[in-house]
Design an enzyme around this catalytic site. Structure first.
Site: not given
Length: 311
Positions: A163, A186, A254, A257, A280, A289
């Site tokens: 990110r 995150k 982004h 990514r 994730h 994806y």
């Protein structure tokens, strides 16, 4: 609960809630601000809806119809389903806090369903588009070290799936990148990310000619005056690059990514491995994806199959 606590104005309770989020839960300032904004809008609606200043006692007495009226009012302002869902989540979180601290309960809130959210698909840049963006960044700004910096940043986004915030969090101690490094993303989740030789070379090339001292505790990537490079500068740089290359508005930092994940999958990458590389928490987040790649393959099939062309 004492009557004095029941009469506590909602504005005061909201302030204490914000302190709880920042201090005890240690949420980011932007997240705390977003919660506060949603609750301020809820309080403003209730003030007009009830015709008086709102207290904790009013929160306990609200009916399901009151919550639905708030959501309908927000929807009429043009608020998206996703933003409305976030607003409802903030209200639920606040009620949970109010119940623990002041004993405020309201079963009516459990009857409220959030808006249906369509899962938006990521919009990756094509493989050639990603290569062109990085190449164009290296020959477009007129200052060697800035061009090298931009190439290094974009290489980290596309080559490592970082990110913007993760790439810009690197410090001077990272100027000689190893074969792999730990990245904190995150929620404080840490993951191990392999560093491609081309990415290491791009960062080393930038560090070698950067005119500012890259000390271990300061930002690796610098702005023109020597301060830490900000995300808006990277976003603006991408806007300029995509215009020059004729790419669409979805070609954002982004998106690189997204491209990292989609292109790995297209070349046989394992979905669980990609999940780990992206950081994730859930495989279902990474699964999107696979949906993007399946859609792309079907488009190629429809455009290339002889029977498709005869339709």
């Amino acid at each position: 609960m004492a009557a004095r606590e029941l009469s506590l104005p909602l504005a005061n309770a909201r302030m204490l809630f914000g302190q709880h989020l920042a201090g005890e839960r240690r949420l980011s300032p932007k997240t705390v601000e977003a919660y506060g904004r949603d609750l301020d809008q809820f309080a403003a609606f209730l003030g007009g809806h009830l015709g008086r200043s709102v207290t904790l006692d009013d929160l306990a007495a609200l009916k399901a119809a009151d919550f639905r009226a708030f959501m309908a009012a927000r929807r009429r302002t043009g608020l998206s389903a996703r933003s409305l869902a976030r607003s409802l989540s903030a209200i639920r979180t606040f009620y949970s806090y109010a119940e623990r601290r002041w004993g405020v309960e309201n079963a009516a809130l459990t009857l409220i369903e959030g808006p249906k959210l369509g899962r938006s698909k990521p919009k990756p840049v094509s493989e050639s588009g990603a290569r062109d963006l990085i190449a164009e960044a290296g020959r477009a700004r007129g200052t060697d070290w800035i061009e090298a910096r931009d190439v290094a940043v974009l290489s980290l986004l596309y080559g490592c799936g970082l990110r913007i915030s993760e790439a810009l969090s690197l410090t001077g101690r990272d100027k000689a990148l190893p074969d792999s490094m730990q990245i904190t993303g995150k929620g404080g989740k840490t993951r191990l990310v392999p560093i491609l030789p081309v990415v290491r070379e791009a960062v080393a090339a930038y560090a070698a000619i950067c005119p500012f001292e890259l000390t271990p505790d300061q930002a690796l990537f610098r702005g023109t005056r020597g301060g830490a490079l900000g995300p808006r500068t990277v976003q603006k740089m991408m806007e300029e690059l995509r215009v020059r290359l004729g790419l669409g508005p979805t070609a954002t930092p982004h998106a690189l990514r997204h491209s990292f994940a989609t292109h790995l999958l297209a070349h046989g990458g394992d979905l669980r491995a990609i999940q780990e590389l992206l950081g994730h928490a859930s495989l279902s987040t990474t699964q999107i994806y696979a949906d993007v790649e399946a859609t792309r393959l079907m488009a190629i099939y429809d455009g290339a199959h002889p029977r498709s062309r005869t339709r």
